[in-house]
Write an enzyme that holds these catalytic residues in place. Structure first.
Site, mmCIF file in Angstrom:
data_model
loop_
_atom_site.group_PDB
_atom_site.id
_atom_site.type_symbol
_atom_site.label_atom_id
_atom_site.label_comp_id
_atom_site.label_asym_id
_atom_site.label_seq_id
_atom_site.Cartn_x
_atom_site.Cartn_y
_atom_site.Cartn_z
ATOM 1 N N LYS A 1 0.813 -1.260 0.106
ATOM 2 C CA LYS A 1 0.086 0.021 -0.080
ATOM 3 C C LYS A 1 0.821 1.240 -0.025
ATOM 4 O O LYS A 1 1.514 1.548 1.104
ATOM 5 C CB LYS A 1 -0.941 0.010 1.175
ATOM 6 C CG LYS A 1 -2.129 1.122 0.787
ATOM 7 C CD LYS A 1 -2.453 1.845 2.378
ATOM 8 C CE LYS A 1 -1.546 2.704 2.924
ATOM 9 N NZ LYS A 1 -1.437 3.897 1.971
ATOM 10 N N CYS B 1 14.267 11.077 6.386
ATOM 11 C CA CYS B 1 14.061 10.693 7.878
ATOM 12 C C CYS B 1 15.603 10.807 8.364
ATOM 13 O O CYS B 1 15.668 10.793 9.656
ATOM 14 C CB CYS B 1 13.610 9.351 7.834
ATOM 15 S SG CYS B 1 14.669 8.326 7.092
HETATM 16 P P1 NAD Z 1 2.656 8.844 7.466
HETATM 17 O O1 NAD Z 1 2.884 8.230 8.806
HETATM 18 O O2 NAD Z 1 1.694 10.151 7.522
HETATM 19 O O3 NAD Z 1 2.299 7.910 6.398
HETATM 20 C C1 NAD Z 1 2.787 6.665 5.971
HETATM 21 C C2 NAD Z 1 1.731 5.847 5.634
HETATM 22 O O4 NAD Z 1 0.885 5.647 6.729
HETATM 23 C C3 NAD Z 1 0.915 6.001 4.638
HETATM 24 O O5 NAD Z 1 0.875 5.032 3.668
HETATM 25 C C4 NAD Z 1 -0.451 6.454 5.012
HETATM 26 O O6 NAD Z 1 -1.466 6.105 4.226
HETATM 27 C C5 NAD Z 1 -0.364 5.720 6.411
HETATM 28 N N1 NAD Z 1 -1.132 6.538 7.525
HETATM 29 C C6 NAD Z 1 -0.967 7.798 7.692
HETATM 30 N N2 NAD Z 1 -1.525 8.201 8.765
HETATM 31 C C7 NAD Z 1 -2.328 6.946 9.134
HETATM 32 C C8 NAD Z 1 -3.324 6.664 10.431
HETATM 33 N N3 NAD Z 1 -3.225 7.594 11.222
HETATM 34 N N4 NAD Z 1 -3.474 5.424 10.564
HETATM 35 C C9 NAD Z 1 -3.007 4.424 9.653
HETATM 36 N N5 NAD Z 1 -1.995 4.701 8.595
HETATM 37 C C10 NAD Z 1 -1.783 5.985 8.428
HETATM 38 O O7 NAD Z 1 4.147 9.439 7.000
HETATM 39 P P2 NAD Z 1 4.503 10.407 5.723
HETATM 40 O O8 NAD Z 1 3.944 11.726 6.144
HETATM 41 O O9 NAD Z 1 4.189 10.050 4.460
HETATM 42 O O10 NAD Z 1 6.127 10.337 5.980
HETATM 43 C C11 NAD Z 1 6.893 10.848 6.821
HETATM 44 C C12 NAD Z 1 7.250 10.405 7.917
HETATM 45 O O11 NAD Z 1 8.022 9.207 7.718
HETATM 46 C C13 NAD Z 1 8.109 11.383 8.833
HETATM 47 O O12 NAD Z 1 8.183 11.362 10.087
HETATM 48 C C14 NAD Z 1 9.563 10.697 8.627
HETATM 49 O O13 NAD Z 1 10.542 10.700 9.453
HETATM 50 C C15 NAD Z 1 9.151 9.169 8.522
HETATM 51 N N6 NAD Z 1 10.123 8.366 7.702
HETATM 52 C C16 NAD Z 1 10.876 7.450 8.411
HETATM 53 C C17 NAD Z 1 11.748 6.609 7.965
HETATM 54 C C18 NAD Z 1 12.806 5.735 8.613
HETATM 55 O O14 NAD Z 1 13.264 4.936 8.099
HETATM 56 N N7 NAD Z 1 12.717 5.994 10.070
HETATM 57 C C19 NAD Z 1 12.249 7.037 6.489
HETATM 58 C C20 NAD Z 1 11.212 7.766 5.793
HETATM 59 C C21 NAD Z 1 10.223 8.252 6.417
#
Ligand code: NAD
Length: 520
Positions: A196, A304
């Site tokens: 997804k 990240c």
């Molecule tokens: P996000 O959590 O908003 O979204 C990630 C995924 O989760 C998406 O597919 C989204 O549809 C789903 N999602 C979002 N909110 C949700 C909820 N409440 N319930 C269930 N599913 C949900 O993240 P983003 O804004 O797309 O990405 C940025 C974040 O990702 C930053 O915090 C960044 O630090 C983190 N990140 C971490 C790493 C790592 O390896 N630690 C790598 C890349 C990004």
């Protein structure tokens, strides 16, 4: 609505975008080897963050569609598991070649939907490609262990076997790299997969599965569903799904870990970060300031592993004005503009949140020595979500701009007197994704690497993301779960071990019944 004119030009034949009049340029699902149009009534818009042009609309998959994707993965598993490891490896090798060949096209899709500059988008693909390259070696990665003659005529050996259906949920900031952290290694190990992608950047994932199919991945082995929270909860609850890979922010990551593990699944969850650079006065000044500038503001801070907090030890704080000079020179423009250093941030909402966090820092007593809130960009990008490089100094640990992950081109600067104080400050921060120390002293570097409680450490290197023969080892608040992404721990995450104890005798002697535990 009007779709971006460039959308279909970039990749040519996009099997994954609908061409039917009623669903023009909407994104399809990928189920059992077919790109299918969703029957949903709910669509999410994807807009080019540099221009606000509509790129595509993503379906919120219906329950029936999600069930069909999981069923396809489940049905495909027995034959894929039984496909020889050499043939699986060969298909992954074809896939590696196709990604390499299409790198520019994938990068163009990323820039269009996510906003990052084209060279950075290529890096996004390349770092994912490295994981695919490593997955080609799956036969060696899946070797078990043996010990001969643990008792008379008895040997013990283990096999590393796939789990079944695995699933992946990805964020917006690395539209190619993070899906490529997940499904290629999972399927190389003999699992099948339901992906997804982030609903904000779906097309790179779709192109990547189109290429996987071209590489010879059989129908049903990789499937794609779209949507937000409902799709995520469906994955967490689906009984056939054995393991979930998640990368994204804290709220979703903790929710998925809790819900997935409560349902008996393995979960690996990489989450948010606040990565600190420690600048020791004996560091090479020019190289350090170059590295800091690139790592704080590159990708508009939406990595990240971005270095988003700089801890200046002692007199190194006198270098801050020179850091600001470098940051001022960075070119802010649409990601496809030649020479652009920073593209837009992902959305208007994200831009507003970044502005608000900058203001909160100022209100709490920090000094804004470089303010990117009113950055001027070329007219064609006047509607884009641009924020220029921003530097806040005299930041204190209690301030919101320090406590929260900003995920924008904002560097917060703190001052301490000693390396010990820097280590103490960083270890008190809840996140543990990455950190870097800049110094010319081996003794300081060694002390730092031993005492810092952060999973990935750079020494005179700003963004220490390990290559795939190691693993992505973020720690503390940045990770929760059953095993890190890629490398040895990645293989362990996607497999289970079966241990066999065998007793083959070449005599026909019977030793009679024994009701006690056997001693070797
Ligand atoms: P996000 O959590 O908003 O979204 C990630 C995924 O989760 C998406 O597919 C989204 O549809 C789903 N999602 C979002 N909110 C949700 C909820 N409440 N319930 C269930 N599913 C949900 O993240 P983003 O804004 O797309 O990405 C940025 C974040 O990702 C930053 O915090 C960044 O630090 C983190 N990140 C971490 C790493 C790592 O390896 N630690 C790598 C890349 C990004």
């Amino acid at each position: 609505f009007k779709f971006a004119k460039s959308a279909s030009k970039i990749v040519g034949n996009r099997n994954f975008h609908s061409t039917s009049a009623s669903l023009a340029n909407t994104t399809k699902l990928f189920i059992n080897g077919k790109f299918v149009e969703s029957k949903t009534k709910e669509w999410l818009e994807v807009r080019n963050p540099a221009t606000q042009e509509l790129v595509t609309k993503v379906p919120v998959s219906t329950k029936e569609e999600m069930e069909a994707a999981v069923k396809a993965a489940s049905d495909a598993f027995p034959a894929w598991r039984d496909t020889s490891v050499s043939n699986r490896s060969r298909i992954i090798s074809n896939y590696k070649n196709l990604i390499n060949k299409n790198m520019d096209k994938i990068a163009a899709i990323i820039t269009e939907e996510q906003g990052k500059t084209l060279p950075d988008a290529k890096g996004d693909v390349f770092r994912g490609l490295e994981v695919v390259e490593h997955s080609v070696n799956v036969a060696s990665l899946m070797m078990g262990e043996t010990v001969e003659n643990v008792s008379k005529n008895v040997d013990i050996y283990s096999y590393v076997q796939p789990l079944g259906v695995c699933a992946g949920i990805t964020p917006f900031n690395f539209p190619a790299m993070i899906p490529l952290w997940m499904f290629p290694l999972a399927i190389a190990c003999g699992n099948t997969f339901v992906l997804k992608p982030s609903e904000r950047v779906p097309s790179a994932s779709m192109f990547l599965v189109q290429l996987a199919q071209e590489a010879g991945v059989p129908d049903g082995v990789v499937n794609v569903i779209h949507g937000g929270k409902e799709a995520v909860n469906f994955i967490c609850d689906a009984p056939e799904v054995r393991a979930i890979s998640f990368v994204g922010a804290d709220q979703a990551g903790r929710h998925i870990h809790a819900r997935g593990t409560a349902n008996g699944k393995r979960v690996q969850s990489n989450m948010a970060a606040k990565n600190h650079a420690t600048i020791v006065p004996d560091a090479h000044k020019e190289r350090t300031l170059d590295a800091l500038t690139g790592a704080a503001f590159g990708a508009s801070g939406q990595r990240c592993m971005a270095l988003s907090a700089a801890v200046f030890v002692g007199e190194s704080k006198n270098w801050i004005p020179e850091l600001a000079e470098r940051a001022k020179k960075l070119k802010v423009a649409g990601g496809a503009t030649p020479g652009a250093d920073l593209g837009p941030v992902i959305s208007q909402a994200s831009k507003e949140r970044i502005h608000e966090l900058i203001q909160s820092g100022i209100d709490e007593g920090a000094k804004c020595i470089l303010d990117g809130r009113n950055v001027v960009v070329d007219k064609e990008f006047s509607k884009g979500n641009f924020v220029g490089p921003t530097i806040l100094t005299e930041v204190k640990p209690h301030m919101r701009c320090y406590k929260e992950e900003i995920f924008g081109p904002v560097l917060v600067c703190l001052n301490v007197d000693t390396v010990d104080q820097a280590i103490q400050l960083i270890n008190a921060n809840p996140y543990g994704n990455g950190t870097a120390v800049f110094t010319s002293s081996g003794a300081v570097a060694r002390k730092y690497q031993r005492e810092i409680d952060v999973g990935q450490v750079g020494i005179n290197l700003p963004i220490p993301v390990p290559l795939p023969f190691f693993s992505f080892t973020g720690s503390r608040g940045s990770f929760v779960g059953a095993g890190h992404f890629y490398g040895k721990t990645g293989v362990q995450f996607f497999t289970q071990i079966k241990t066999i104890t065998s007793n083959w005798r070449d005599d026909d002697i019977s030793h009679g019944v024994s009701s006690s535990m056997n001693m070797p």
